[in-house]
Design a protein around this motif. Structure first.
Motif, PDB file in Angstrom:
ATOM      1  N   PRO A  34       0.833  -1.208   0.000  1.00 21.79           N
ATOM      2  CA  PRO A  34       0.000   0.000   0.000  1.00 21.79           C
ATOM      3  C   PRO A  34       0.865   1.254   0.000  1.00 21.79           C
ATOM      4  O   PRO A  34       1.959   1.261   0.577  1.00 21.79           O
ATOM      5  CB  PRO A  34      -0.794  -0.119   1.306  1.00 21.79           C
ATOM      6  CG  PRO A  34       0.079  -0.934   2.193  1.00 21.79           C
ATOM      7  CD  PRO A  34       0.773  -1.919   1.292  1.00 21.79           C
ATOM      8  N   PRO A  35       0.405   2.314  -0.634  1.00 22.16           N
ATOM      9  CA  PRO A  35       1.151   3.568  -0.551  1.00 22.16           C
ATOM     10  C   PRO A  35       1.054   4.169   0.838  1.00 22.16           C
ATOM     11  O   PRO A  35       0.104   3.893   1.589  1.00 22.16           O
ATOM     12  CB  PRO A  35       0.448   4.461  -1.586  1.00 22.16           C
ATOM     13  CG  PRO A  35      -0.924   3.895  -1.720  1.00 22.16           C
ATOM     14  CD  PRO A  35      -0.807   2.423  -1.454  1.00 22.16           C
ATOM     15  N   LEU A  36       2.038   4.983   1.188  1.00 21.89           N
ATOM     16  CA  LEU A  36       2.053   5.698   2.452  1.00 21.89           C
ATOM     17  C   LEU A  36       1.863   7.182   2.176  1.00 21.89           C
ATOM     18  O   LEU A  36       2.501   7.735   1.280  1.00 21.89           O
ATOM     19  CB  LEU A  36       3.384   5.493   3.189  1.00 21.89           C
ATOM     20  CG  LEU A  36       3.925   4.068   3.326  1.00 21.89           C
ATOM     21  CD1 LEU A  36       5.201   4.082   4.172  1.00 21.89           C
ATOM     22  CD2 LEU A  36       2.889   3.138   3.928  1.00 21.89           C
ATOM     23  N   LEU A  37       1.005   7.821   2.956  1.00 24.14           N
ATOM     24  CA  LEU A  37       0.799   9.265   2.849  1.00 24.14           C
ATOM     25  C   LEU A  37       1.158   9.900   4.186  1.00 24.14           C
ATOM     26  O   LEU A  37       0.498   9.659   5.201  1.00 24.14           O
ATOM     27  CB  LEU A  37      -0.650   9.591   2.481  1.00 24.14           C
ATOM     28  CG  LEU A  37      -0.997  11.085   2.395  1.00 24.14           C
ATOM     29  CD1 LEU A  37      -0.111  11.801   1.372  1.00 24.14           C
ATOM     30  CD2 LEU A  37      -2.470  11.273   2.049  1.00 24.14           C
ATOM     31  N   GLY A  61      10.215  -0.647  -0.157  1.00 30.52           N
ATOM     32  CA  GLY A  61       9.229  -1.053  -1.149  1.00 30.52           C
ATOM     33  C   GLY A  61       7.918  -0.306  -1.132  1.00 30.52           C
ATOM     34  O   GLY A  61       7.008  -0.626  -1.905  1.00 30.52           O
ATOM     35  N   PHE A  62       7.767   0.702  -0.267  1.00 29.64           N
ATOM     36  CA  PHE A  62       6.523   1.453  -0.184  1.00 29.64           C
ATOM     37  C   PHE A  62       6.590   2.722  -1.047  1.00 29.64           C
ATOM     38  O   PHE A  62       7.550   3.500  -0.919  1.00 29.64           O
ATOM     39  CB  PHE A  62       6.241   1.877   1.264  1.00 29.64           C
ATOM     40  CG  PHE A  62       5.951   0.743   2.198  1.00 29.64           C
ATOM     41  CD1 PHE A  62       4.651   0.272   2.351  1.00 29.64           C
ATOM     42  CD2 PHE A  62       6.964   0.140   2.928  1.00 29.64           C
ATOM     43  CE1 PHE A  62       4.371  -0.772   3.225  1.00 29.64           C
ATOM     44  CE2 PHE A  62       6.696  -0.898   3.801  1.00 29.64           C
ATOM     45  CZ  PHE A  62       5.398  -1.365   3.945  1.00 29.64           C
ATOM     46  N   ALA A  87      -7.482   9.204  -1.590  1.00 27.94           N
ATOM     47  CA  ALA A  87      -8.421   8.569  -2.517  1.00 27.94           C
ATOM     48  C   ALA A  87      -7.886   8.550  -3.949  1.00 27.94           C
ATOM     49  O   ALA A  87      -8.312   7.724  -4.763  1.00 27.94           O
ATOM     50  CB  ALA A  87      -9.763   9.293  -2.476  1.00 27.94           C
ATOM     51  N   SER A  88      -6.949   9.458  -4.260  1.00 28.09           N
ATOM     52  CA  SER A  88      -6.396   9.514  -5.612  1.00 28.09           C
ATOM     53  C   SER A  88      -5.278   8.494  -5.843  1.00 28.09           C
ATOM     54  O   SER A  88      -4.881   8.266  -6.987  1.00 28.09           O
ATOM     55  CB  SER A  88      -5.849  10.920  -5.896  1.00 28.09           C
ATOM     56  OG  SER A  88      -4.636  11.160  -5.197  1.00 28.09           O
ATOM     57  N   LEU A  89      -4.776   7.901  -4.774  1.00 28.05           N
ATOM     58  CA  LEU A  89      -3.682   6.942  -4.901  1.00 28.05           C
ATOM     59  C   LEU A  89      -4.219   5.582  -5.359  1.00 28.05           C
ATOM     60  O   LEU A  89      -5.392   5.260  -5.128  1.00 28.05           O
ATOM     61  CB  LEU A  89      -2.929   6.828  -3.585  1.00 28.05           C
ATOM     62  CG  LEU A  89      -2.237   8.139  -3.147  1.00 28.05           C
ATOM     63  CD1 LEU A  89      -1.600   7.986  -1.767  1.00 28.05           C
ATOM     64  CD2 LEU A  89      -1.194   8.582  -4.165  1.00 28.05           C
ATOM     65  N   PRO A  90      -3.401   4.762  -5.995  1.00 33.54           N
ATOM     66  CA  PRO A  90      -3.912   3.561  -6.664  1.00 33.54           C
ATOM     67  C   PRO A  90      -4.354   2.437  -5.738  1.00 33.54           C
ATOM     68  O   PRO A  90      -5.056   1.523  -6.174  1.00 33.54           O
ATOM     69  CB  PRO A  90      -2.724   3.105  -7.530  1.00 33.54           C
ATOM     70  CG  PRO A  90      -1.515   3.688  -6.873  1.00 33.54           C
ATOM     71  CD  PRO A  90      -1.974   4.985  -6.298  1.00 33.54           C
ATOM     72  N   ARG A  91      -3.943   2.470  -4.494  1.00 31.37           N
ATOM     73  CA  ARG A  91      -4.340   1.419  -3.556  1.00 31.37           C
ATOM     74  C   ARG A  91      -4.753   2.054  -2.234  1.00 31.37           C
ATOM     75  O   ARG A  91      -4.433   3.216  -1.956  1.00 31.37           O
ATOM     76  CB  ARG A  91      -3.173   0.443  -3.312  1.00 31.37           C
ATOM     77  CG  ARG A  91      -2.823  -0.406  -4.520  1.00 31.37           C
ATOM     78  CD  ARG A  91      -1.557  -1.212  -4.287  1.00 31.37           C
ATOM     79  NE  ARG A  91      -1.693  -2.138  -3.170  1.00 31.37           N
ATOM     80  CZ  ARG A  91      -2.177  -3.370  -3.282  1.00 31.37           C
ATOM     81  NH1 ARG A  91      -2.599  -3.816  -4.450  1.00 31.37           N
ATOM     82  NH2 ARG A  91      -2.241  -4.162  -2.238  1.00 31.37           N
TER      83      ARG A  91
END
Length: 257
Positions: A34-37, A61-62, A87-91
């Motif tokens: 998952p992406p990290l914000l 790997g993030f 919400a705009s991120l792919p996962r």
């Protein structure tokens, strides 16, 4: 109820669109993770994560992103921006907030189903935090109580091991202008979907009292992960690698379960 009120305000008085400053490292990362914000705290921007924590996350790997709050924005606007970027991120995204940014993340979790969340040195309890600031740095704090700039001090943000020149450089980049709602806000809503939440901090933090760390961790069903000897700015202090590596280790275990 608070989450419903926030949504009602968004419908009747929408947050105006704006170009958001997002710093990202996505090259050679694992698309299955998952992406990290990352969400910075008061007076900080995406730069606070760009030097150390974003590259460290990408090396594991993030895909790592950090959002700079709009200048002068209130809590509602900051929550809106975090939700929109996530919400705009792919996962489904992991939200990581530092300081007052942790409060923004806590509110955002009431509207966005985060994969997981990390609250780093969270400024969640306004009155205890204000009391700690007055004790540690009265002359820098008092002007902020009447609408002026909050002048954070070296001893509030960093450990004694951070070189003086480096501390001055970082303090010169921080422009903290707190809003009253940082103290008077209502409790954050219940997280959507029940994501795992980790609270990290330092028992030597002069911004967030240890009792506040314990209280926040208990609110989310755990105990704080502590890094003694560090200041409030965990991501910029000398031992910055310790908390982010622990956070990434925790995420690795949670995402497997």
């Amino acid at each position: 109820m608070k989450s419903d009120l926030l949504r009602f305000a968004d419908w009747t008085d929408p947050v105006p669109p704006a170009e958001r400053e997002v710093v990202s490292i996505t090259e050679e990362t694992d698309a299955a993770r998952p992406p990290l914000l990352f969400v910075p705290g008061l007076g900080h921007g995406a730069w606070a994560f760009a030097e150390h924590w974003l590259p460290a996350a990408a090396a594991r790997g993030f895909a790592a992103h950090a959002l700079t709050p709009r200048p002068g924005s209130d809590l509602r606007v900051q929550v809106h921006d975090v939700v929109q970027v996530a919400a705009s991120l792919p996962r489904q995204t992991v939200l990581i907030g530092h300081g007052a940014g942790a409060l923004v993340v806590a509110y955002a979790m009431g509207r966005y189903p985060a994969k997981a969340a990390v609250l780093a040195a969270p400024v969640m309890d306004g009155w205890p935090t204000l009391g700690a600031a007055l004790r540690a740095n009265p002359f820098g704090t008092l002007p902020a109580m009447v609408g002026g700039r909050l002048r954070l001090s070296r001893k509030q943000l960093f450990s004694p091991e951070l070189p003086e020149e480096r501390a001055r450089e970082l303090l010169g980049r921080i422009d903290a202008r707190p809003r009253r709602e940082l103290v008077t806000h209502d409790p954050a809503p219940r997280p959507v979907g029940g994501p795992p939440v980790l609270v990290v901090g330092s028992p030597d933090d002069r911004v967030v009292p240890r009792t506040s760390l314990d209280r926040t961790a208990t609110r989310y069903g755990g105990a704080p992960l502590l890094f003694p000897g560090m200041g409030h700015d965990l991501m910029l202090d000398v031992a910055w690698a310790e908390p982010i590596e622990a956070v990434l280790d925790w995420l690795g275990k949670e995402l497997k379960s």
